[in-house]
Design a protein around this motif. Structure first.
Motif, mmCIF file in Angstrom:
data_model
loop_
_atom_site.group_PDB
_atom_site.id
_atom_site.type_symbol
_atom_site.label_atom_id
_atom_site.label_comp_id
_atom_site.label_asym_id
_atom_site.label_seq_id
_atom_site.Cartn_x
_atom_site.Cartn_y
_atom_site.Cartn_z
ATOM 1 N N SER A 149 0.849 -1.127 0.109
ATOM 2 C CA SER A 149 0.125 0.009 -0.062
ATOM 3 C C SER A 149 0.796 1.163 -0.053
ATOM 4 N N PHE A 209 -8.138 0.595 -3.208
ATOM 5 C CA PHE A 209 -7.843 0.889 -1.921
ATOM 6 C C PHE A 209 -8.888 1.870 -1.233
ATOM 7 N N PHE A 234 -4.120 5.126 3.861
ATOM 8 C CA PHE A 234 -4.656 3.777 2.828
ATOM 9 C C PHE A 234 -4.635 2.691 3.544
ATOM 10 N N GLY A 292 -5.250 -2.270 0.578
ATOM 11 C CA GLY A 292 -5.760 -2.799 -0.602
ATOM 12 C C GLY A 292 -6.100 -4.042 -0.873
#
Lengths: 114, 109
Positions: free
Chosen positions: A42, B88, B99, B102
């Motif tokens: 991420s 995300f 974030f 995902g």
């Protein structure tokens, strides 16, 4: 929506050297951000680049390692200093703009440190 | 920042099948944004959810915000190969995004 460019798009660097990444926006924006994204992972926020003052760093990131400049409302640089292979990653800049304060991202800089 | 967990981490589907990714927080969120990142690309904003129980649709994509504003989901109906990428979720607090991990979607034609 803001259009963002980054330079370089990719680089291969030697351990112990430094690389400066540039981020250019096509309009004036108040908030600019720098993220790191390791392969398959991420996005992690490194810092918020503030115009006219020092950047605000997130936990785990320090100014000596990731100095940031923000000379005006359309441009910022991130330097990755004294690089090691662990710094190999994609570095993205973004700006907060739009109706929802959504973020628009640059294309990223893919850094490989040998 | 506000931490969110996303599941699943990966999902393989046959083209035409549905897909759902879930985003969960231990704290109440003021709002949540969703982004899509195509392979080799950068994240692109999809939508923002603000209200409790909110549901928004974009063609085959349906976004939901939980009643307690602690979870959110993205559902894609009848996936296509163009849906491939990583989705995300990202709570937005003071213009700062955090974030989630995902969900990587792979679609077999």
């Amino acid at each position: 929506s803001a259009v963002i460019s980054q330079k370089p798009s990719r680089d291969i660097c030697q351990r112990g050297t430094s690389l400066t990444i540039q981020c250019q926006v096509d309009s004036q924006v108040t908030m600019m951000f720098w993220y790191r994204q390791q392969p398959g992972q991420s996005l992690t926020l490194i810092a918020t680049a503030n115009q006219g003052s020092e950047a605000t760093y997130e936990s785990g990131f320090v100014i000596d390692k990731f100095p940031i400049s923000r000379p005006n409302l359309t441009f910022s640089t991130l330097t990755v200093s004294n690089m090691s292979p662990e710094d190999s990653s994609i570095y993205l800049c973004s700006v907060s703009d739009g109706v929802y304060n959504e973020q628009f991202f640059g294309p990223g800089t893919r850094l490989t440190v040998l | 920042g506000q931490q969110v967990m996303q599941i699943p981490q990966y999902q393989h589907v046959q083209e035409g099948e549905d897909f759902t990714t879930y985003c969960n927080s231990s704290t109440t969120l003021s709002n949540i944004q969703w982004y899509k990142q195509r392979p080799g690309g950068h994240p692109v904003f999809l939508i923002q959810l603000v209200k409790s129980g909110e549901v928004k649709k974009q063609k085959r994509l349906t976004f939901q915000f939980g009643e307690a504003k602690k979870n959110s989901s993205l559902h894609i109906t009848a996936t296509q190969t163009t849906d491939v990428g990583t989705y995300f979720c990202a709570p937005n607090a003071g213009n700062m995004l955090t974030f989630g991990g995902g969900t990587r979607l792979m679609v077999k034609p």
